[in-house]
Design an enzyme around this catalytic site. Structure first.
Site, PDB file in Angstrom:
ATOM      1  N   SER A 143       0.881  -1.171   0.000  1.00  0.00           N
ATOM      2  CA  SER A 143       0.000   0.000   0.000  1.00  0.00           C
ATOM      3  C   SER A 143       0.916   1.217   0.000  1.00  0.00           C
ATOM      4  O   SER A 143       2.114   1.100   0.271  1.00  0.00           O
ATOM      5  CB  SER A 143      -0.851  -0.013   1.278  1.00  0.00           C
ATOM      6  OG  SER A 143      -1.429   1.241   1.520  1.00  0.00           O
ATOM      7  N   TYR A 156      -2.214  -1.396  10.498  1.00  0.00           N
ATOM      8  CA  TYR A 156      -2.215  -1.524   9.035  1.00  0.00           C
ATOM      9  C   TYR A 156      -0.878  -1.037   8.459  1.00  0.00           C
ATOM     10  O   TYR A 156      -0.265  -1.703   7.623  1.00  0.00           O
ATOM     11  CB  TYR A 156      -3.382  -0.718   8.452  1.00  0.00           C
ATOM     12  CG  TYR A 156      -3.613  -0.890   6.962  1.00  0.00           C
ATOM     13  CD1 TYR A 156      -4.386  -1.937   6.470  1.00  0.00           C
ATOM     14  CD2 TYR A 156      -3.063   0.004   6.040  1.00  0.00           C
ATOM     15  CE1 TYR A 156      -4.615  -2.087   5.113  1.00  0.00           C
ATOM     16  CE2 TYR A 156      -3.286  -0.136   4.677  1.00  0.00           C
ATOM     17  CZ  TYR A 156      -4.066  -1.183   4.205  1.00  0.00           C
ATOM     18  OH  TYR A 156      -4.289  -1.325   2.857  1.00  0.00           O
TER      19      TYR A 156
END
Ligand SMILES: NC(=O)c1ccc[n+]([C@@H]2O[C@H](COP(=O)([O-])OP(=O)(O)OC[C@H]3O[C@@H](n4cnc5c(N)ncnc54)[C@H](O)[C@@H]3O)[C@@H](O)[C@H]2O)c1
Length: 252
Positions: A143, A156
């Site tokens: 990401s 995350y």
């Protein structure tokens, strides 16, 4: 000439978003697709869409965070198609942007279990037969949160940074044995994960989403195109790269 002719691709997270987009595109390019997800409804949609276009796909229900489920699912895929050439570890979950003090141990473990340990389980289940055949491609989903803060919460962002490190080490250890491992690092993409966030349109979220050079969020197909390149022989010199496909998010 189809770019993935005679290849078998196992894609996790294939029931939605970027996993589904890859499954469809890879099948259009001649791959046999093992579509894996925890969500059977999504998987059935993916497989039906591929078969409706004349493609070849097989659904396996896998919880990537459970080793026994991964091993059973990979075995089922291997029994069905005989080989796996491409593994795309796409399944992932978001932590609602929680800072560490708001992150329960349960949430931390859940995020790490799917977004990081799941890659380790999947890779260790698929890699031995790739090594036996001296070839294989692994695509791991990172990401923008593999590079910077703000793309998720504490768990995350920690997990997505770790995906980058894990993939570099995979390349280091297995590159010379025929394995190419790379990371795709998406920016804001409209998928099951983000649809509601974008639809609600909270001002500060949409401001950061729309202030990127592209001026918009992306679509799953725009990420699947990069995955197709990495999966194909055209990417023969790509090892251990962490590649943003983010509308320019990271230039800020
Ligand atoms: N959407 C974005 O803006 C964005 C940005 C950066 C990175 N990513 C990453 O891209 C990847 C794909 O996400 P998406 O946006 O397509 O999300 P999505 O929610 O549309 O799809 C994720 C899929 O993973 C599956 N999944 C969840 N937990 C699982 C488990 N334990 N076992 C097996 N499957 C499981 C879900 O059922 C779902 O089908 C994820 O790794 C995500 O972290 C997404």
């Amino acid at each position: 000439m189809k770019r993935l002719k005679n290849k078998v691709a196992l894609i996790t997270g294939a029931g939605s978003g970027m996993g589904q987009a890859q499954a469809k595109l890879f099948a259009q390019q001649g791959a046999k697709v093992i579509a894996a997800d925890i969500n059977m409804d999504g998987l059935e949609q993916t497989v039906a869409a591929i078969q409706a276009e004349g493609g070849d796909a097989y659904a396996v229900q896998i919880d990537v965070a459970k080793q026994s489920s991964v091993q059973a699912g990979v075995k089922s895929g291997l029994d069905h198609y005989g080989q796996i050439d491409i593994l795309s570890n796409t399944a992932g979950i978001l932590d609602d942007y929680k800072p560490t003090l708001d992150t329960s141990e349960e949430l931390w473990d859940r995020i790490m279990g799917v977004n990081l340990k799941g890659l380790y389980y999947m890779t260790n289940a698929v890699l031995p037969q790739m090594l036996e055949r001296g070839q294989g491609v692994i695509i791991n989903f990172g990401s923008i949160a593999s590079f910077v803060a703000g793309g998720g919460g504490a768990a995350y962002t920690a997990a997505k940074h770790a995906v980058a490190g894990y993939t570099k080490q995979l390349s280091f250890d297995y590159g010379q044995k025929g394995i190419r491992a790379n990371v795709i690092a998406p920016g804001a993409i409209e998928t099951g994960m983000t649809k509601e966030i974008f639809a609600e349109g909270a001002a500060e979220v949409m401001e950061s989403v729309n202030s990127v050079p592209a001026g918009r969020y992306g679509q799953p197909e725009e990420v699947a195109n990069l995955a197709l390149f990495l999966a194909s022989d055209e990417a023969s010199f790509m090892h251990g790269a962490i590649i943003p496909v983010d509308g320019g998010w990271l230039v800020k």
